[in-house]
Design a protein around this motif. Structure first.
Motif, PDB file in Angstrom:
ATOM      1  N   PRO A  86      33.504  30.000  49.470  1.00  0.00           N
ATOM      2  CA  PRO A  86      34.083  29.209  48.381  1.00  0.00           C
ATOM      3  C   PRO A  86      35.013  28.109  48.878  1.00  0.00           C
ATOM      4  CG  PRO A  86      35.185  31.325  48.541  1.00  0.00           C
ATOM      5  CD  PRO A  86      34.037  31.365  49.506  1.00  0.00           C
ATOM      6  N   ARG A  87      35.232  27.131  48.029  1.00  0.00           N
ATOM      7  CA  ARG A  87      36.203  26.055  48.270  1.00  0.00           C
ATOM      8  C   ARG A  87      36.980  25.824  46.979  1.00  0.00           C
ATOM      9  NH1 ARG A  87      33.845  26.762  52.463  1.00  0.00           N
ATOM     10  NH2 ARG A  87      33.325  25.232  54.099  1.00  0.00           N
ATOM     11  N   TRP A  88      38.248  25.477  47.129  1.00  0.00           N
ATOM     12  CA  TRP A  88      39.084  25.128  45.980  1.00  0.00           C
ATOM     13  C   TRP A  88      39.659  23.741  46.210  1.00  0.00           C
ATOM     14  CZ3 TRP A  88      44.080  23.500  45.531  1.00  0.00           C
ATOM     15  CH2 TRP A  88      44.652  23.517  44.244  1.00  0.00           C
ATOM     16  N   SER A  89      39.622  22.902  45.174  1.00  0.00           N
ATOM     17  CA  SER A  89      40.154  21.541  45.298  1.00  0.00           C
ATOM     18  C   SER A  89      40.843  21.123  44.009  1.00  0.00           C
ATOM     19  CB  SER A  89      39.033  20.536  45.613  1.00  0.00           C
ATOM     20  OG  SER A  89      38.342  20.883  46.783  1.00  0.00           O
ATOM     21  N   ARG A  90      41.727  20.145  44.139  1.00  0.00           N
ATOM     22  CA  ARG A  90      42.390  19.568  42.953  1.00  0.00           C
ATOM     23  C   ARG A  90      42.498  18.061  43.131  1.00  0.00           C
ATOM     24  NH1 ARG A  90      47.191  22.698  40.457  1.00  0.00           N
ATOM     25  NH2 ARG A  90      45.392  23.719  39.484  1.00  0.00           N
ATOM     26  N   VAL A 123      42.061  17.356  37.621  1.00  0.00           N
ATOM     27  CA  VAL A 123      40.857  18.176  37.539  1.00  0.00           C
ATOM     28  C   VAL A 123      40.896  19.160  38.705  1.00  0.00           C
ATOM     29  CG1 VAL A 123      38.338  18.243  37.696  1.00  0.00           C
ATOM     30  CG2 VAL A 123      39.456  16.407  36.412  1.00  0.00           C
ATOM     31  N   THR A 124      40.702  20.426  38.410  1.00  0.00           N
ATOM     32  CA  THR A 124      40.595  21.457  39.434  1.00  0.00           C
ATOM     33  C   THR A 124      39.127  21.816  39.594  1.00  0.00           C
ATOM     34  OG1 THR A 124      42.757  22.360  38.835  1.00  0.00           O
ATOM     35  CG2 THR A 124      41.292  23.798  40.106  1.00  0.00           C
ATOM     36  N   SER A 125      38.683  21.935  40.845  1.00  0.00           N
ATOM     37  CA  SER A 125      37.281  22.279  41.068  1.00  0.00           C
ATOM     38  C   SER A 125      37.173  23.508  41.963  1.00  0.00           C
ATOM     39  CB  SER A 125      36.517  21.108  41.688  1.00  0.00           C
ATOM     40  OG  SER A 125      36.798  20.980  43.066  1.00  0.00           O
ATOM     41  N   VAL A 126      36.146  24.312  41.693  1.00  0.00           N
ATOM     42  CA  VAL A 126      35.866  25.501  42.499  1.00  0.00           C
ATOM     43  C   VAL A 126      34.383  25.512  42.831  1.00  0.00           C
ATOM     44  CG1 VAL A 126      35.897  28.015  42.602  1.00  0.00           C
ATOM     45  CG2 VAL A 126      37.741  26.797  41.404  1.00  0.00           C
ATOM     46  N   LEU A 127      34.085  25.595  44.107  1.00  0.00           N
ATOM     47  CA  LEU A 127      32.710  25.749  44.588  1.00  0.00           C
ATOM     48  C   LEU A 127      32.583  27.175  45.113  1.00  0.00           C
ATOM     49  CD1 LEU A 127      30.019  24.264  45.190  1.00  0.00           C
ATOM     50  CD2 LEU A 127      30.948  23.765  47.464  1.00  0.00           C
ATOM     51  N   THR A 128      31.618  27.903  44.584  1.00  0.00           N
ATOM     52  CA  THR A 128      31.565  29.330  44.881  1.00  0.00           C
ATOM     53  C   THR A 128      30.118  29.792  45.031  1.00  0.00           C
ATOM     54  OG1 THR A 128      32.285  31.502  44.068  1.00  0.00           O
ATOM     55  CG2 THR A 128      31.571  29.922  42.431  1.00  0.00           C
ATOM     56  N   PRO A 129      29.893  30.876  45.790  1.00  0.00           N
ATOM     57  CA  PRO A 129      28.539  31.425  45.874  1.00  0.00           C
ATOM     58  C   PRO A 129      28.018  31.861  44.510  1.00  0.00           C
ATOM     59  CG  PRO A 129      29.925  32.305  47.623  1.00  0.00           C
ATOM     60  CD  PRO A 129      30.837  31.564  46.688  1.00  0.00           C
ATOM     61  N   GLN A 130      26.731  32.052  44.419  1.00  0.00           N
ATOM     62  CA  GLN A 130      26.076  32.339  43.146  1.00  0.00           C
ATOM     63  C   GLN A 130      26.642  33.565  42.448  1.00  0.00           C
ATOM     64  OE1 GLN A 130      23.252  30.315  41.961  1.00  0.00           O
ATOM     65  NE2 GLN A 130      24.067  31.239  40.108  1.00  0.00           N
ATOM     66  N   GLU A 131      27.080  34.548  43.237  1.00  0.00           N
ATOM     67  CA  GLU A 131      27.527  35.787  42.605  1.00  0.00           C
ATOM     68  C   GLU A 131      28.872  35.663  41.915  1.00  0.00           C
ATOM     69  OE1 GLU A 131      28.543  36.279  47.090  1.00  0.00           O
ATOM     70  OE2 GLU A 131      26.954  35.416  45.842  1.00  0.00           O
ATOM     71  N   GLY A 132      29.480  34.491  42.022  1.00  0.00           N
ATOM     72  CA  GLY A 132      30.732  34.294  41.307  1.00  0.00           C
ATOM     73  C   GLY A 132      31.904  34.171  42.246  1.00  0.00           C
ATOM     74  N   MET A 133      33.070  33.877  41.700  1.00  0.00           N
ATOM     75  CA  MET A 133      34.260  33.669  42.515  1.00  0.00           C
ATOM     76  C   MET A 133      34.708  34.976  43.167  1.00  0.00           C
ATOM     77  SD  MET A 133      36.614  30.981  40.425  1.00  0.00           S
ATOM     78  CE  MET A 133      36.686  31.953  38.931  1.00  0.00           C
ATOM     79  N   ARG A 134      35.144  34.839  44.425  1.00  0.00           N
ATOM     80  CA  ARG A 134      35.599  36.006  45.153  1.00  0.00           C
ATOM     81  C   ARG A 134      37.093  36.200  44.967  1.00  0.00           C
ATOM     82  NH1 ARG A 134      32.341  34.948  50.844  1.00  0.00           N
ATOM     83  NH2 ARG A 134      30.258  35.073  49.968  1.00  0.00           N
TER      84      ARG A 134
END
Length: 408
Positions: free
Chosen positions: A229-233, A397-408
């Motif tokens: 995952p990645r988190w950005s703002r 804007v906050t963005s989250v890129l995560t694997p298909q199974e959802g946020m870890r």
């Protein structure tokens, strides 16, 4: 503009047009980038694809790029080939032929490029969604540079020819030559080849003075192609030319201080001390005709929940606003910025791009020359004031890129 350097027997010509994808309208997005491709499809004297072939046969290389605000074309050749590439560049500035025969196959090239660079990249797709949420749907900077696929599929010879006629002319272009030459030599060649091309009226370019009306927003993309995952703002921010531009230089220092490498606050706190992240960064680019953004992001360590990352970053930003920054931190950030600028201007490629990017959005050579002094004049109080101006809940804007199974 001439940037002389006798370090190596080569020269770089860059022509920057003051037009980019943010000058498009919804329904005809992608036209600036498509036209960039069509500029290699020939004139009355240079056949389709011959431009690059001629440059290559003469030992050089060439390419082009499209951004939100500018479009650039550049060649690197031996000094005695400068006139050749200048003649060809002037030729396609005035005499480009856009035909159905060349447009149809090139459309597929443009669409395939988008598939490779954007649709095959979860991060790129998320980035487009962030731009749309931050700047507004169907607004400048909110539409992708490569265009919406449905728009690109409908662009016609007439559309491209009209865009070319509207924006491609010598009085809407900047010529920058760097390398083993002199200002006098470049001036004579430019007057000979670009001088005869007629000037035409250029429409003023406009950019909104505000972002989307429904901020804050959160954008999440879950994708099976994502391993970690990645988190950005992203915060709406002024540029040199739009918004409260007096904060621009302090924001450059703030970005470097906060997330500009392994000595930054984000890195030290999240990666080194707390070990909840593998990397952390912040960035800010003020060379925009309209508003820009102040961005920060984190690559969480394995097993670290996104919510913990978000809380930790929020705490760091709040601490900076409450406690300020030290003079030592500011000085270190200033020195890093100044060193990076010196190195980049020393390159035959990045030096012209710096000048072209600035001049293409209304900056001046005086602004570029004064940049070191303006960065050096930034104070700790100015850094905090800039942070307080930009870090607002109604502009992010906050963005989250995560694997298909959802946020870890």
């Amino acid at each position: 503009m001439v940037l002389p350097s006798s370090r190596a027997p080569i020269v770089n010509q860059l022509v920057v047009y003051k037009v980019g994808s943010a000058d498009e309208v919804y329904g005809k997005t992608g036209i600036a980038h498509f036209l960039e491709h069509m500029m290699f499809k020939g004139t009355g004297t240079v056949g389709p694809t011959e431009f690059s072939r001629i440059v290559s046969k003469n030992g050089g290389r060439d390419n082009a790029y499209t951004s939100f605000d500018t479009t650039g074309y550049y060649q690197t050749v031996a000094p005695d080939r400068l006139e050749m590439v200048m003649r060809m560049e002037a030729d396609r500035m005035a005499n480009l032929r856009i035909t159905e025969k060349e447009l149809i196959p090139e459309r597929q090239v443009v669409l395939e490029e988008r598939r490779m660079r954007t649709e095959n990249s979860p991060a790129a797709l998320l980035g487009e969604a962030v731009q749309e949420q931050l700047y507004g749907r169907h607004k400048p900077y909110g539409m992708p540079i490569s265009g919406y696929v449905d728009d690109v599929k409908k662009l016609s010879v007439h559309d491209l020819a009209a865009f070319y006629a509207k924006w491609y002319m010598p009085n809407n272009a900047i010529l920058i030559v760097a390398g083993d030459t002199t200002a006098d030599q470049v001036r004579k060649l430019a007057e000979k080849h670009y001088g005869p091309i007629p000037q035409r009226k250029v429409d003023p370019r406009r950019r909104p003075g505000e972002g989307a009306s429904d901020l804050p927003q959160r954008v999440t993309r879950a994708d099976a192609r994502v391993a970690e995952p990645r988190w950005s703002r992203y915060y709406l921010a002024p540029s040199y030319h739009k918004g409260e531009s007096q904060y621009a230089y302090a924001l450059e220092v703030l970005a470097r201080l906060l997330g500009g490498g392994e000595t930054s606050r984000l890195w030290n706190n999240l990666v080194v001390d707390r070990k909840i992240a593998l990397s952390a960064w912040a960035s800010y680019s003020p060379s925009s005709l309209g508003l820009t953004s102040f961005d920060l992001g984190v690559h969480p360590a394995a097993g670290t929940p996104i919510v913990e990352i978000e809380s930790a970053v929020g705490g760091l930003l709040g601490k900076l606003l409450d406690d300020g920054v030290t003079a030592e931190e500011v000085e270190r950030a200033q020195n890093q910025l100044l060193a990076a600028a010196i190195y980049s201007q020393d390159s035959l490629q990045s030096g012209p791009r710096i000048y072209g990017g600035a001049l293409g959005v209304g900056g001046t050579v005086a602004d570029i020359d004064a940049w070191p002094q303006r960065i050096a004049a930034v104070t700790p109080a100015a850094v905090v004031a800039a942070a307080r101006h930009v870090w607002r809940a109604d502009g992010l804007v906050t963005s989250v890129l995560t694997p298909q199974e959802g946020m870890r």
